[in-house]
Design a protein around this motif. Structure first.
Motif, mmCIF file in Angstrom:
data_model
loop_
_atom_site.group_PDB
_atom_site.id
_atom_site.type_symbol
_atom_site.label_atom_id
_atom_site.label_comp_id
_atom_site.label_asym_id
_atom_site.label_seq_id
_atom_site.Cartn_x
_atom_site.Cartn_y
_atom_site.Cartn_z
ATOM 1 N N CYS A 137 -9.704 6.287 -1.141
ATOM 2 C CA CYS A 137 -10.170 6.080 -2.520
ATOM 3 C C CYS A 137 -11.610 5.591 -2.566
ATOM 4 N N ASN B 272 -0.286 9.377 -5.442
ATOM 5 C CA ASN B 272 -0.044 10.788 -5.134
ATOM 6 C C ASN B 272 0.798 11.457 -6.216
ATOM 7 N N ARG C 194 0.819 -1.212 0.000
ATOM 8 C CA ARG C 194 0.000 0.000 0.000
ATOM 9 C C ARG C 194 0.858 1.269 0.000
ATOM 10 N N SER C 195 2.040 1.204 0.605
ATOM 11 C CA SER C 195 2.899 2.395 0.611
ATOM 12 C C SER C 195 3.342 2.749 -0.806
ATOM 13 N N TYR D 205 -2.816 11.524 -0.436
ATOM 14 C CA TYR D 205 -3.475 10.432 0.274
ATOM 15 C C TYR D 205 -2.513 9.799 1.276
ATOM 16 N N THR D 206 -3.048 9.374 2.405
ATOM 17 C CA THR D 206 -2.251 8.655 3.408
ATOM 18 C C THR D 206 -2.790 7.255 3.662
ATOM 19 N N LYS D 207 -4.012 6.969 3.187
ATOM 20 C CA LYS D 207 -4.613 5.649 3.368
ATOM 21 C C LYS D 207 -5.354 5.275 2.097
ATOM 22 N N VAL D 208 -5.353 3.978 1.790
ATOM 23 C CA VAL D 208 -6.058 3.508 0.594
ATOM 24 C C VAL D 208 -7.570 3.661 0.765
ATOM 25 N N SER E 52 4.746 7.980 1.150
ATOM 26 C CA SER E 52 3.727 8.690 1.919
ATOM 27 C C SER E 52 3.946 8.424 3.397
ATOM 28 N N LEU F 290 0.272 4.134 -2.716
ATOM 29 C CA LEU F 290 -0.060 5.512 -2.359
ATOM 30 C C LEU F 290 0.954 6.493 -2.941
#
Length: 349
Positions: A49, A36, A28-29, A43-46, A201, A32
């Motif tokens: 979305c 971005n 996920r990192s 965004y800091t979290k999926v 992120s 993101l």
């Protein structure tokens, strides 16, 4: 501007990858950071979305001008606004014959795993189908706030290279012609991975996670307190109902005992053991007796004006007929009382 060199092939070849593809193992990192960089958001979290705006703009980057960005609600928070965004996404899928099944209900609920899988699919689809055209996400959003709630500060779009495979490209070799002779070997620059320029992120720190856990714990405590209050109230109501049932049972037994005593007196009257006036007096004593009080049966004197021998034959027959009718009525009353008691007993069971 974004610049990616995409491979040649038809739509079915560019879309054919399954759940076991390497794209579904991307963290996920990394996703993101890619998102971005592509959309110039923060965004800091999926889960951010979940409203579908980011998915729509990814399709807009792949197919410029085919997604009606004016209809996309970037700050959508209500469910019906999110559904409108997914309808825009569905329209471009149908137009381009994309067979991806999108579970809108799960995505709208902002579940991390569902949105992570959808974002992994979008990145893989982007890598396979992006034609390398220039794309300015801020201009396409017409200055509207990004789904994260902020507009990127840099007005100039960034340049991002698209990786068609995990193999790293070697940079060209350079030679310093002034300081080295022709026989001097060329020095190679160190290889940098293509993703080195992408900014990671920020990961939520321990304090924010602890704050979330504390909020969840407080919510659970409130629910537990409400459940305990409801349980106590229901217990009190149950005790009151049980007390009412006990009271009704005592009253039922009390009046049944009275009826039984009156029945015994009536049978004595039929047998001639007691006079009619005595039976009436004892019956009244039984009826007006209070609970846990034994009605007196010998406090009345024998009536002085009772002389059965002085009655005429017709009077004796009339008295006998009257006694028979009274006995029939008493039997009927007794049967009705027994039937009523059986019904109450069945209801209580």
């Amino acid at each position: 501007m974004l610049h990616v060199q995409a491979g040649q092939g038809d739509m079915s070849q560019k879309e054919s990858f399954g759940i076991h593809d390497a794209a579904y193992r991307v963290g996920r990192s990394e996703l993101l950071a890619w998102l971005n960089e592509l959309l110039q958001i923060s965004y800091t979290k999926v889960e951010q979305c979940a409203n579908g705006a980011a998915y729509c703009q990814i399709m807009d980057a792949i197919y410029p001008g085919e997604v009606p960005m004016k209809r996309v609600i970037f700050d959508a928070k209500l469910e019906h606004d999110c559904v409108k965004n997914y309808k825009v996404l569905q329209a471009i899928f149908e137009k381009r014959n994309i067979s991806k099944h999108v579970e809108v209900e799960k995505l709208i609920k902002a579940k991390p795993l569902d949105n992570l899988e959808m974002l992994q699919w979008c990145k893989r689809f982007f890598d396979l189908n992006y034609a390398g055209n220039e794309y300015n996400p801020i201009e396409r959003r017409q200055g509207k706030a990004s789904p994260a709630g902020k507009v990127a500060s840099s007005a100039a779009p960034k340049v991002m290279e698209k990786k068609s495979s995990p193999v790293m490209k070697k940079p060209p070799l350079t030679v310093n012609t002034k300081d080295q002779s022709p026989s001097t070997p060329m020095r190679q620059k160190p290889i940098r991975p293509a993703s080195a320029g992408l900014q990671r992120s920020p990961v939520p720190d321990a304090s924010s996670r602890m704050a979330n856990m504390t909020a969840d714990f407080s919510h659970l405590e409130e629910q537990l307190h409400a459940s305990q209050t409801t349980n106590s109230r229901l217990k009190e109501e149950l005790q009151e109902m049980q007390l009412s049932v006990d009271t009704l049972e005592k009253e039922r037994d009390f009046y049944f005992h009275k009826l039984r005593e009156i029945e015994v007196l009536c049978l004595q009257c039929e047998e001639g053991a007691e006079s009619k006036d005595t039976i009436v007096s004892k019956t009244l004593a039984i009826l007006y007796a209070k609970e846990n009080e034994t009605p007196p049966t010998d406090f009345l004197d024998e009536p002085a004006d009772v002389n059965a021998e002085g009655l005429s034959e017709d009077a004796r027959h009339a008295q006998q007929d009257e006694g028979d009718e009274g006995a029939g009525e008493q039997e009927q009353v007794r049967e009705e009382e027994e039937y009523r008691q059986e019904e109450e007993h069945e209801k209580m069971e």
